[in-house]
Design a protein around this motif. Structure first.
Motif, mmCIF file in Angstrom:
data_model
loop_
_atom_site.group_PDB
_atom_site.id
_atom_site.type_symbol
_atom_site.label_atom_id
_atom_site.label_comp_id
_atom_site.label_asym_id
_atom_site.label_seq_id
_atom_site.Cartn_x
_atom_site.Cartn_y
_atom_site.Cartn_z
ATOM 1 N N SER A 646 23.780 13.976 29.925
ATOM 2 C CA SER A 646 22.446 14.508 29.600
ATOM 3 C C SER A 646 22.058 15.605 30.582
ATOM 4 O O SER A 646 21.515 16.647 30.197
ATOM 5 N N TYR A 647 22.337 15.360 31.851
ATOM 6 C CA TYR A 647 22.030 16.327 32.912
ATOM 7 C C TYR A 647 22.766 17.645 32.679
ATOM 8 O O TYR A 647 22.179 18.728 32.761
ATOM 9 N N GLU A 648 24.046 17.549 32.381
ATOM 10 C CA GLU A 648 24.849 18.761 32.155
ATOM 11 C C GLU A 648 24.329 19.537 30.950
ATOM 12 O O GLU A 648 24.274 20.772 30.965
ATOM 13 N N SER A 649 23.935 18.815 29.903
ATOM 14 C CA SER A 649 23.381 19.458 28.716
ATOM 15 C C SER A 649 22.073 20.179 29.050
ATOM 16 O O SER A 649 21.850 21.326 28.651
ATOM 17 N N TYR A 650 21.209 19.484 29.819
ATOM 18 C CA TYR A 650 19.914 20.074 30.174
ATOM 19 C C TYR A 650 20.083 21.274 31.107
ATOM 20 O O TYR A 650 19.424 22.301 30.928
ATOM 21 N N VAL A 651 20.962 21.147 32.092
ATOM 22 C CA VAL A 651 21.166 22.249 33.045
ATOM 23 C C VAL A 651 21.718 23.486 32.340
ATOM 24 O O VAL A 651 21.330 24.616 32.659
ATOM 25 N N SER A 652 22.601 23.275 31.362
ATOM 26 C CA SER A 652 23.121 24.433 30.620
ATOM 27 C C SER A 652 21.996 25.120 29.855
ATOM 28 O O SER A 652 21.976 26.350 29.720
ATOM 29 N N LEU A 653 21.034 24.333 29.363
ATOM 30 C CA LEU A 653 19.855 24.921 28.712
ATOM 31 C C LEU A 653 19.010 25.680 29.724
ATOM 32 O O LEU A 653 18.593 26.811 29.491
ATOM 33 N N ARG A 654 18.764 25.031 30.861
ATOM 34 C CA ARG A 654 17.913 25.640 31.891
ATOM 35 C C ARG A 654 18.492 26.948 32.419
ATOM 36 O O ARG A 654 17.758 27.867 32.786
ATOM 37 N N SER A 705 4.693 21.491 25.348
ATOM 38 C CA SER A 705 3.877 20.684 24.425
ATOM 39 C C SER A 705 3.034 21.577 23.525
ATOM 40 O O SER A 705 2.784 21.228 22.364
ATOM 41 N N GLN A 706 2.602 22.734 24.030
ATOM 42 C CA GLN A 706 1.858 23.670 23.193
ATOM 43 C C GLN A 706 2.734 24.203 22.063
ATOM 44 O O GLN A 706 2.277 24.440 20.954
ATOM 45 N N LEU A 707 4.021 24.370 22.360
ATOM 46 C CA LEU A 707 4.970 24.826 21.349
ATOM 47 C C LEU A 707 5.310 23.725 20.343
ATOM 48 O O LEU A 707 5.994 23.982 19.348
ATOM 49 N N LYS A 708 4.866 22.520 20.623
ATOM 50 C CA LYS A 708 5.205 21.343 19.822
ATOM 51 C C LYS A 708 6.720 21.121 19.789
ATOM 52 O O LYS A 708 7.301 20.777 18.757
ATOM 53 N N GLN A 709 7.349 21.307 20.965
ATOM 54 C CA GLN A 709 8.785 21.089 21.073
ATOM 55 C C GLN A 709 9.129 20.039 22.136
ATOM 56 O O GLN A 709 10.191 19.429 22.088
ATOM 57 N N ASN A 710 8.248 19.830 23.126
ATOM 58 C CA ASN A 710 8.372 18.721 24.082
ATOM 59 C C ASN A 710 9.774 18.528 24.661
ATOM 60 O O ASN A 710 10.259 17.398 24.801
ATOM 61 N N ILE A 711 10.404 19.634 24.999
ATOM 62 C CA ILE A 711 11.767 19.600 25.553
ATOM 63 C C ILE A 711 11.905 18.634 26.738
ATOM 64 O O ILE A 711 12.899 17.897 26.828
ATOM 65 N N PRO A 712 10.936 18.574 27.692
ATOM 66 C CA PRO A 712 11.102 17.662 28.844
ATOM 67 C C PRO A 712 11.171 16.190 28.453
ATOM 68 O O PRO A 712 11.603 15.365 29.249
ATOM 69 N N GLY A 713 10.759 15.850 27.238
ATOM 70 C CA GLY A 713 10.716 14.451 26.845
ATOM 71 C C GLY A 713 11.971 13.930 26.164
ATOM 72 O O GLY A 713 12.049 12.735 25.868
ATOM 73 N N PHE A 714 12.966 14.817 25.906
ATOM 74 C CA PHE A 714 14.139 14.302 25.194
ATOM 75 C C PHE A 714 15.431 15.079 25.431
ATOM 76 O O PHE A 714 16.521 14.531 25.239
ATOM 77 N N TYR A 715 15.361 16.330 25.841
ATOM 78 C CA TYR A 715 16.553 17.187 25.776
ATOM 79 C C TYR A 715 17.723 16.611 26.585
ATOM 80 O O TYR A 715 17.575 16.262 27.750
ATOM 81 N N GLY A 716 18.871 16.522 25.932
ATOM 82 C CA GLY A 716 20.081 15.982 26.545
ATOM 83 C C GLY A 716 20.403 14.568 26.100
ATOM 84 O O GLY A 716 21.550 14.110 26.201
#
Length: 861
Positions: A646-654, A705-716
């Motif tokens: 999950s970390y590797e997936s998120y870091v590649s996004l970041r 959250s304004q974008l209604k995408q909430n990436i910090p709550g699930f990505y990875g």
């Protein structure tokens, strides 16, 4: 089957008591002629329907809004469009308030069947079980719950609106249509926000509304129930609930918090508390009109009046004085007047025992990098400069610790300090005065943000010794805050060094052998993603507990509510009840922030309910002390792998080159600094260009959250689950989910966060030449995560096991959907050529939508 029936009953109550009544009162509200626009209330339902249909068809916000105006209005100039959109926003903001009030009014009916006091249940079980009874007594002696109110910039309602919500909730409970109508009119004409940004003292005053109107009563009521339960079983009363406060003390990166702020807030908390005491005492005085108590009544009355209303008096901690004299009154009532109204006196005594002269403990927080600079500044001045080598800053951590001398000294400052250094030194000196005026509990914790080494704590202790404190009177708890994934991994070793250090060891002994440790989450999520942040904190807690047990230290973990306890608005008490014996859990401490304050602690009923659930969780976990199965090799290895994936997936996004620019272009991130809701800047390096490391976690989370995408709550999460499935480990993952309450809580909170996302709103981004592929990457991970989480949980829809909360979110998202589209419309228009006047209007339009969207999210931590 019984649980299923209970869920169905709650859902039925919610539909009848909340949804139906909201629709009824909303229809009344929409007929009120506000804002000099005759047909706004009539047009709004049509606009909502247009928005819903447009999103289903993946139309652009501009296309939806322009088509609506062409069909339903005669004036289509930019000015006319923006003007009417502002009117829509004003109505929708108030619809959110109305829904909050209706939901709050139904709180007791919705939660009538929830579990009762766990303490009472276990006390009954302990009657014939000596071992269990001894365990209960020990747990009660050690257990505590501390709720800390924080000034996160997601709590928008001013006191005037909060008062209307309170009155509106009461009127709705009794279906008082006349009063409801008047309050809705008042609501329509009452401003929802300030024209200028609040100061830290303004923020403190705003949050103090909850202390005065909710916590003052709710905490005392819970303590009263605890006292009664303990008394029934001949056990001594134990103060369990504590309140904490951050506004005015939290200066971590907030250049607007100064020593003056801290002093003003401590005085304000004291004065508000004594006004609460005085209010109660006046009611008591009206009942106690008997002989024999006149002198004590008069004495207490005069003292309370002066402390409540005389700003010029010399203040001191008079809690013991009040308790002594109130007990004299009570004794006279019991001995001479059959105990008549002695319960009123007992209630006030209980409140004074809970809140002392301080109300809530004011925490001081500063970044370790600032504190290192202050230590260096002091070392350059006499006589300190003679105690340290000139190359101190280049020494290794071990060499630095050996060089520390811990001698009290009066420093002769010859150089003018920088503003942050000056504030730190003045604050350290001022804490002593606050303790003298309000009591030690008024200000006894110094939190070191970004704590990375043991010397960060030890050097701060030296700063106290150099600025008016001695080793004997150092009545301060030094609290490390471990935030990043890397810092969490090193936390146990840092504390091992501290526990083994002679000076620190002696200091802890003087503080009752209790160590407070705060663990970050928002920053660790921004750093490593959702699953890695949760897992890092879990492992840190296990390691820190082992280290504390080795040194016989009583450990109190201080959690950010936006962390593992309830990221995304989850059930906080379920997190705490899922702890095993390997994690210290007898002192529950967590921040209450943003919309959580109004949603879970906005009324006395809801505050009592949520406090009781947290106490129940702590008592239950403390009695059972189950082994946490996540520490077994099978489960631990699995979570280690998943967290890494999950970390590797998120870091590649970041690290994606479009990551930050995507947020800047499509969310109101760059405009958040213009919102007049907070004294806190959006980023730490306010002068430079926007960098992810400088961006505050709360701004980061808000933007998503304004974008209604909430990436910090699930990505990875999706990627990690998919990898396990590919490796043939799916049955192991399911087994872990079914057997681990902690892992289940993480997954449930993740699903709740995802339920507040709606990628259909931004589906048109897929056609963007520059960002289309990036949006699709986010969407694909969302869909993958959703599919596999549903498969893991055995559910058909997100939040299937929380139907009432799911329905509440659904209604709220429907209310604010137009705000989200208006925001995207405004941001889209700002990308085109516009006049300066149009730019200002569009920016203001975008900014105004933020309020309602966040308020509707309510528990989106």
């Amino acid at each position: 089957m019984q649980k299923q029936r209970a869920k169905g009953q709650r859902e039925s109550v919610f539909n009848n008591e909340v949804v139906s009544r909201f629709e009824l009162y909303n229809s009344l509200f929409l007929t009120l002629p506000f804002y000099k626009v005759k047909d706004t209330g009539t047009l709004l339902p049509l606009f909502i329907k247009y928005c819903e249909d447009g999103v289903k068809n993946h139309e652009t916000p501009a296309g939806i809004i322009n088509a609506f105006f062409e069909k339903y209005t005669q004036h289509n100039s930019k000015k006319d469009i923006i003007d009417l959109l502002f009117r829509f926003i004003q109505y929708i903001e108030r619809q959110v308030v109305l829904f909050d009030a209706v939901e709050d009014a139904s709180f007791n009916k919705l939660n009538a069947d929830e579990e009762h006091s766990a303490l009472l249940v276990y006390l009954k079980k302990g009657i014939d079980n000596k071992a269990l009874n001894e365990k209960i007594e020990k747990l009660i002696d050690e257990f505590s719950l501390r709720l800390v109110l924080t000034a996160h910039p997601t709590q928008f309602y001013p006191g005037s609106v909060l008062s209307i919500i309170t009155d509106l909730t009461s009127a709705i409970k009794t279906n008082d249509i006349s009063t409801i109508n008047q309050l809705l009119q008042q609501l329509g004409k009452t401003p929802f926000f300030n024209k200028k940004s609040p100061t830290p003292v303004d923020e403190a005053l705003s949050l103090a509304w909850y202390l005065e109107n909710v916590f003052y009563f709710a905490a005392a009521n819970i303590q009263s129930e605890i006292d009664q339960s303990l008394n029934d079983y001949n056990l001594e009363s134990k103060k369990i609930i504590e309140l904490g406060f951050w506004p005015g003390g939290d200066r971590d990166g907030n250049p607007n918090v100064h020593t003056d702020s801290t002093i003003q807030v401590s005085k304000m908390l004291r004065q508000i508390l004594f006004r609460c005491y005085y209010r109660d005492f006046r009611n008591l005085k009206r009942r106690i009109t008997f002989r024999g108590v006149e002198d004590n009544i008069s004495l207490v009355h005069d003292v309370l009046y002066k402390n409540a209303f005389d700003p010029n008096m010399e203040t001191e901690n008079i809690a013991d004085f009040l308790i002594e004299n109130l007990n004299k009154i009570k004794t006279t009532l019991v001995e001479d007047h059959d105990g008549l109204f002695s319960d009123l006196v007992s209630d006030l005594v209980r409140k004074v025992e809970l809140y002392g002269s301080h109300f809530a403990s004011l925490d001081i927080r500063q970044d370790s990098r600032v504190l290192r600079d202050v230590h260096a500044y002091c070392r350059n001045n006499k006589p300190i400069n003679a105690l340290y080598p000139e190359n101190y800053d280049t020494l290794s951590e071990e060499e630095k610790i050996k060089a520390l001398v811990f001698k009290s000294a009066k420093v002769n400052y010859t150089e003018q300090p920088g503003s942050l250094t000056k504030d730190t030194l003045e604050t350290i000196a001022e804490i002593k005065q606050i303790q003298q005026s309000n009591g030690e509990m008024a200000c006894h914790r110094f939190i070191i943000s970004n704590c990375q080494q043991a010397s960060d704590i030890l050097q701060l202790m030296e700063l106290f010794l150099w600025n008016g404190w001695t080793e004997e009177d150092l009545s301060i708890d030094f609290v490390p805050l471990f935030e990043t994934v890397h810092d969490l991994a090193d936390a146990a070793q840092i504390m091992e060094t501290l526990y083994s250090h002679p000076f620190y060891k002696k200091h802890l002994a003087n503080r009752g052998g209790k160590q407070h440790i705060m663990l970050g989450f928002s920053d660790s999520t921004k750093d490593g993603g959702y699953l890695m942040a949760n897992w890092s904190i879990f492992n840190a807690k296990v390691a820190l507990t082992t280290t504390a047990d080795k040194h016989n230290i009583q450990l109190a973990f201080f959690d950010g509510r936006g962390g593992p306890p309830s990221r995304g608005g989850g059930k906080t008490h379920r997190f705490y009840s899922s702890m095993g014996k390997e994690i210290a859990n007898k002192n529950i401490q967590l921040t209450i922030q943003g919309q959580t304050i109004s949603s879970q602690y906005g009324s006395i009923d809801s505050a009592e309910f949520n406090m009781e659930q947290l106490i129940n969780a702590g008592i239950s976990a403390g009695i059972k002390e189950k082994h946490n199965i996540l520490l077994d090799p099978l489960h631990k290895n699995l979570l280690d792998e998943m967290a890494t994936e999950s970390y590797e997936s998120y870091v590649s996004l970041r690290k994606h080159p479009l990551f930050l620019s995507y947020l800047e272009k499509f969310s109101p991130l760059t405009l958040l600094s213009k919102i007049t809701i907070s004294s806190r800047p959006v980023k730490r390096n306010s002068g430079g260009s926007l960098k992810l490391e400088d961006l505050r976690a709360i701004s980061f989370v808000t933007a998503w959250s304004q974008l209604k995408q909430n990436i910090p709550g699930f990505y990875g999460i999706g990627t990690a689950l998919k990898n396990q499935e590919k490796q043939g480990n799916w049955d192991k993952v399911v087994k872990t989910y079914q057997e681990s309450g902690y892992f289940k809580t993480i997954i449930d909170n993740c699903m709740m966060s995802m339920s507040k996302a709606d990628f259909a709103i931004t589906a048109h981004f897929a056609n963007d030449k520059e960002y289309g592929a990036f949006w699709k990457m986010l969407y694909d991970e969302f869909e993958l995560s959703k599919t596999l989480l549903l498969k893991l949980s055995g559910h058909e829809t997100l939040m299937e096991n929380y139907p009432v909360e799911k329905r509440s979110i659904s209604v709220r998202e429907k209310i604010v959907l137009p705000l989200v589209l208006i925001q995207h419309y405004a941001l889209e228009q700002l990308q085109t050529e516009v006049t300066e006047e149009e730019q200002q209007s569009l920016e203001k339009l975008s900014i105004r939508t933020v309020y309602g969207i966040v308020n509707a999210g309510r528990n989106l931590a």
